[in-house]
Structures are given as structure tokens and as C-alpha cells.
Design an enzyme around this catalytic site. Structure first.
Site, PDB file in Angstrom:
ATOM      1  N   ASP A 242       0.823  -1.216   0.000  1.00 22.55           N
ATOM      2  CA  ASP A 242       0.000   0.000   0.000  1.00 22.55           C
ATOM      3  C   ASP A 242       0.862   1.273   0.000  1.00 22.55           C
ATOM      4  O   ASP A 242       2.029   1.244   0.386  1.00 22.55           O
ATOM      5  CB  ASP A 242      -0.865   0.057   1.262  1.00 22.55           C
ATOM      6  CG  ASP A 242      -2.014  -0.939   1.207  1.00 22.55           C
ATOM      7  OD1 ASP A 242      -2.038  -1.780   0.280  1.00 22.55           O
ATOM      8  OD2 ASP A 242      -2.872  -0.885   2.103  1.00 22.55           O
ATOM      9  N   ASP A 243       0.246   2.368  -0.378  1.00 24.18           N
ATOM     10  CA  ASP A 243       0.750   3.748  -0.205  1.00 24.18           C
ATOM     11  C   ASP A 243       1.819   4.198  -1.202  1.00 24.18           C
ATOM     12  O   ASP A 243       2.294   5.319  -1.122  1.00 24.18           O
ATOM     13  CB  ASP A 243       1.299   4.000   1.219  1.00 24.18           C
ATOM     14  CG  ASP A 243       0.259   3.756   2.307  1.00 24.18           C
ATOM     15  OD1 ASP A 243      -0.929   3.706   1.962  1.00 24.18           O
ATOM     16  OD2 ASP A 243       0.652   3.613   3.480  1.00 24.18           O
ATOM     17  N   HIS A 292      -5.954   2.833  -4.116  1.00 25.54           N
ATOM     18  CA  HIS A 292      -5.883   3.114  -2.669  1.00 25.54           C
ATOM     19  C   HIS A 292      -6.241   4.586  -2.407  1.00 25.54           C
ATOM     20  O   HIS A 292      -5.715   5.192  -1.492  1.00 25.54           O
ATOM     21  CB  HIS A 292      -4.481   2.770  -2.161  1.00 25.54           C
ATOM     22  CG  HIS A 292      -4.340   2.738  -0.657  1.00 25.54           C
ATOM     23  ND1 HIS A 292      -5.254   2.144   0.171  1.00 25.54           N
ATOM     24  CD2 HIS A 292      -3.364   3.221   0.153  1.00 25.54           C
ATOM     25  CE1 HIS A 292      -4.856   2.268   1.426  1.00 25.54           C
ATOM     26  NE2 HIS A 292      -3.714   2.927   1.447  1.00 25.54           N
ATOM     27  N   HIS A 296      -5.096   9.616   0.008  1.00 29.24           N
ATOM     28  CA  HIS A 296      -5.150   8.967   1.321  1.00 29.24           C
ATOM     29  C   HIS A 296      -6.002   9.709   2.338  1.00 29.24           C
ATOM     30  O   HIS A 296      -5.744   9.635   3.542  1.00 29.24           O
ATOM     31  CB  HIS A 296      -3.741   8.715   1.877  1.00 29.24           C
ATOM     32  CG  HIS A 296      -3.620   7.411   2.637  1.00 29.24           C
ATOM     33  ND1 HIS A 296      -4.051   7.292   3.953  1.00 29.24           N
ATOM     34  CD2 HIS A 296      -3.170   6.198   2.285  1.00 29.24           C
ATOM     35  CE1 HIS A 296      -3.824   6.051   4.357  1.00 29.24           C
ATOM     36  NE2 HIS A 296      -3.298   5.357   3.367  1.00 29.24           N
ATOM     37  N   HIS A 383       3.886  -2.250   3.007  1.00 30.20           N
ATOM     38  CA  HIS A 383       3.908  -0.885   2.472  1.00 30.20           C
ATOM     39  C   HIS A 383       5.199  -0.660   1.696  1.00 30.20           C
ATOM     40  O   HIS A 383       6.277  -0.826   2.273  1.00 30.20           O
ATOM     41  CB  HIS A 383       3.790   0.134   3.609  1.00 30.20           C
ATOM     42  CG  HIS A 383       2.510  -0.006   4.378  1.00 30.20           C
ATOM     43  ND1 HIS A 383       2.372  -0.910   5.402  1.00 30.20           N
ATOM     44  CD2 HIS A 383       1.306   0.594   4.232  1.00 30.20           C
ATOM     45  CE1 HIS A 383       1.133  -0.839   5.876  1.00 30.20           C
ATOM     46  NE2 HIS A 383       0.466   0.063   5.184  1.00 30.20           N
TER      47      HIS A 383
HETATM   48 ZN    ZN Z   1      -2.647   3.357   3.249  1.00 32.51          ZN
END
Ligand code: ZN
Length: 427
Positions: A242-243, A292, A296, A383
Site C-alpha cells: 500500500d501507499d 488506494h 489517502h 507498504h
Molecule cells: Zn494506506
């Protein structure tokens, strides 16, 4: 059981692909603390002086926010800090960066919207003010234009007293390849509006900037993802990241590729342009790309329209660079409700193994916890914004393979599970 191979179809796109020249990277800070959640994305340019100024703003904002909202418990309230950005590099003359800061609380109450601009003149090696992009002849005309545009867009909520007191030499502005955007925090010109106000003036009105008008180049794609063969009689795991994308993603892609493995990357829309080469490679190597959100924000706190904007903007930019349209959404902070579920066509994918790579600084802890927790069918959360995650998977991936696992994408995992269920039914 008979071995059944799955072949996943390949998207073929013709013509050639131009190399993307980007002179910046995006840095990300994402944290979930006791009383706060934080998501900050900001550009790192190749100009040290500029980076220093931006870094100072980020550090000050981050520390002030933690002090104000994390050290005190507000009854059942978590406060959210989100910083997003726009970045434009113009003809090797200007770099224009705008930071959008947004603070809200978990009862959706907006606390603060703030905007900061950095317009850097590469030749002068300094930041410039609005006064410097307007010639003295243009001044009056531009003033009138700004007023007219403001009334056109926000007429009913503008405070006439406030608008007559605007300081035109010090306006907040950003320059992009078609226009100069001018920003107002609502309190500057209105009493009724809580968001940032923005108007756009075409570059042609500024004689100093006219030459910056450039035609938009279309990106042409020729990306052929690797075909993966999967043996569904063998156990499998879906690693998810993620991210990203970030400066660590490339190394993760290479490690996966070395072991003929694939993963799913849940990316943030606002980082793709800066890391466009990475996202193309990600797809080329046969990995899956998931959504995603754009920057955020905590999705469950947003309006239906804002949720769709977060998701669709990200879908569009992924498609623009890869030709691929994601089918999965991983909600920010793993938080999901029926409102969000009903508001998107994308399937929501959470995880069942959390490596806590954002928390554990030690590579071996990350590796050992993951090895302990995984089983056939696990979806593992990691991540690709940490160096240690990149280091951990160099140990983890060969060990998982040694233990008999195939590392597949979320789509492949779900497809294989469907086929296995069918086989079991017909037995
Ligand atoms: Zn995230």
C-alpha cells in the site's frame, strides 16, 4: 488432483512508449496514532533550496498537529491531517508547487483548510511573488479579471468588504501549463464557505508567462505484462503493498521479478505521475495494480461525491500510464462501511496478515512475524514506502517459496479459489 494451469489474459497495446522525464519524487508519511491519523504526500525536487523550504513547512505542520491533537484525548474523536500537492515544472523556467493542508475530526467537522504555494524561478534561483509575474500595464486588467471570475464562481457568498481589501501583490497562486490558478482561503473573501476557493486565469493574459504555453503530449502505450502460470493445486499467497509508488518500489519490483513472483500494489493516484516509470514497470512485470484513493483521505469520512472523486481520479491516472483499469479498492486505514461499499464498482480488498512493517523497524521481526502468520490463501499487508520492507522481502520471498507457496496477485488468488471451489462442488 490434476494440475491445472491458469493463464491470465494479456492486454496488448500498440505504438511506442515515450520515456517519462520527471524531476521529482513524492515522499509519503502515513501514520495511525492513538488520537490522530496522518497522510502527507509532498514532492522532493532536484532543487535543494526549495526542498528545504517545503520540508520545513511539512515538519512544522506535522509537529504542531501532533502536539495539538495527539497529546490530548478528545472524546471519541480522531483528528485527521492530510497534505496533498500539485507539482508543475514549466519549460525549465519555473517550478510551481502548491500544498493543500486539510485538518478534520472524525465527526466530519472541518477544522482547517490551508494552502501554501512555492513558485520557484529557476533562472533567478528564488521564489517569486504574484507581483513579479504581472507587468505594470497588466495590473489593472488582471485585478478586474480576478474580481469578475470570483463573482462568476462564488458570487452569492462573497463579502464585498473583504474583496475590496485583497492585496493583489501577495496572492496565493500556482502556474501550470495552461493557466495561473489563484487561491483564497474562504475566510479571506467570504463568511459562508469553508473550502479553498480557486479561479484559473489563462496564461495568455500574462505576457511574462505566455511562452510557457505548451501543447499536451499524449502518452502512447506499448505495455505487455508478463504472463503468469499458476499451479492451483499448490498453496498460494497474495502479497500486497500500500501507499506507493515510492523510491523503494523499484527495488521491490526487482526482487519479485528475480523470484518469478507477483504482488498487488494499492497505489495512491497523486504519486503516479512522479513515479510513472515505476508504475509502468510494475504492470509490465505482471503485477496487479489496485486503487488506494487519490491522496489517502479517510474515505469513510467523505461525501459520496468526494469518495467517487478520490477513486475515479486514481482509476484514470493508472489507466493513463498503463492501460490497465483496476478492479480492487483497498480503503485507506482499512476502514470501510456500507456507504463506501455501495458507492463503488470496485471490489474491496482488505488483508488477513498484517506485517506491521510501518511499526517494526527491525527487518527480522517483519520477516518472522509474516512467516509465522501466513497460510494458504493469505492476503498480506505491507507498504512499499519503507526501505526495511524492501529489505524484508529479500529474505521473506525465497523463504515463502521454499515453504511451498506461490506468490500471486489478488486477482489470481481469487480466480484460483473460484476454480478450486468448482472442482470441490463437482466431486
Ligand atoms: Zn494506506
Amino acid at each position: 488432483m490434476k494440475k491445472i494451469m491458469l493463464i491470465f489474459f494479456v492486454l496488448l497495446l500498440c505504438a511506442c512508449h515515450k520515456k517519462n522525464e520527471n524531476n521529482y519524487r513524492v515522499k509519503t508519511i502515513i501514520e495511525e496514532n492513538t488520537n490522530t491519523i496522518i497522510a502527507i504526500n509532498y514532492p522532493i525536487t532536484n532543487i535543494k533550496k526549495l526542498n528545504k523550504k517545503i520540508q520545513k513547512y511539512i515538519d512544522d505542520t506535522y509537529n504542531k498537529f501532533l502536539k495539538q491533537y495527539n497529546e490530548i484525548t478528545f472524546l471519541n474523536k480522531k483528528h485527521e491531517l492530510n497534505i496533498d500537492y500539485t507539482y508543475y515544472s514549466l519549460d525549465n523556467e519555473y517550478i510551481s508547487i502548491t500544498l493543500f493542508k486539510h485538518i478534520s475530526s472524525s465527526d466530519k467537522e472541518l477544522i482547517l483548510n490551508e494552502i501554501v504555494n512555492y513558485n520557484y524561478d529557476i533562472n533567478k534561483k528564488s521564489l517569486i511573488t504574484f507581483e513579479e509575474i504581472v507587468t505594470s500595464n497588466e495590473k489593472l486588467q488582471i485585478k478586474d479579471l480576478i474580481k469578475n471570475l470570483l463573482f462568476e464562481k462564488y458570487g452569492n457568498i462573497i463579502d464585498l468588504n473583504k474583496i475590496s481589501n485583497i492585496n493583489y501583490d501577495n496572492l496565493k497562486f500556482g502556474i501550470n501549463s495552461t493557466s495561473v490558478s489563484i487561491y483564497f482561503e474562504s475566510s479571506e473573501i467570504s463568511n459562508k464557505y469553508s473550502d479553498i476557493m480557486q479561479i484559473d486565469i489563462p496564461l495568455s493574459h500574462f505576457s511574462k508567462l505566455k511562452d510557457l504555453i505548451i501543447e499536451k503530449k499524449e502518452i502512447q502505450l506499448s505495455i505487455k505484462p508478463t504472463i503468469n502460470y499458476i499451479d492451483i493445486s499448490k498453496p498460494m499467497i497474495a502479497l500486497t503493498f500500500d501507499d506507493g509508488p515510492s523510491i523503494y518500489t523499484e527495488e521491490i519490483l526487482e526482487t519479485l521479478n528475480t523470484y518469478h513472483s507477483n504482488a498487488t500494489f494499492f497505489v495512491l493516484g497523486n504519486k503516479i505521475e512522479a513515479h510513472s516509470g515505476t508504475i509502468i514497470k510494475m504492470y509490465q512485470y505482471g503485477n496487479e495494480i489496485g486503487n488506494h484513493s487519490y491522496n489517502h483521505r479517510s474515505l469513510t469520512k467523505l461525501s459520496l461525491e468526494e469518495q467517487r472523486e478520490q477513486i475515479e481520479k486514481t482509476q484514470d491516472i493508472i489507466k493513463k500510464y498503463t492501460g490497465f483499469t483496476p478492479i480492487y479498492l483497498r480503503p485507506t486505514y482499512g476502514s470501510v462501511n456500507s456507504k463506501l461499499r455501495n458507492n463503488t464498482n470496485l471490489d474491496i480488498v482488505l488483508w488477513n496478515v498484517d506485517t506491521k512493517d510501518w511499526k517494526y523497524k527491525d527487518v527480522n521481526t517483519i520477516v518472522n512475524n509474516t512467516l509465522r502468520d501466513v497460510k494458504d490463501g493469505s492476503i498480506v499487508l505491507m507498504h512499499d514506502t519503507h526501505k526495511r520492507t524492501s529489505e524484508a522481502i529479500k529474505i521473506l520471498i525465497p523463504k515463502l517459496i521454499e515453504n511451498g507457496y506461490q506468490l500471486v496477485t489478488v486477482s489470481e488468488l481469487k480466480e484460483a479459489q473460484k476454480i478450486k471451489n468448482k472442482i470441490d462442488e463437482t466431486r
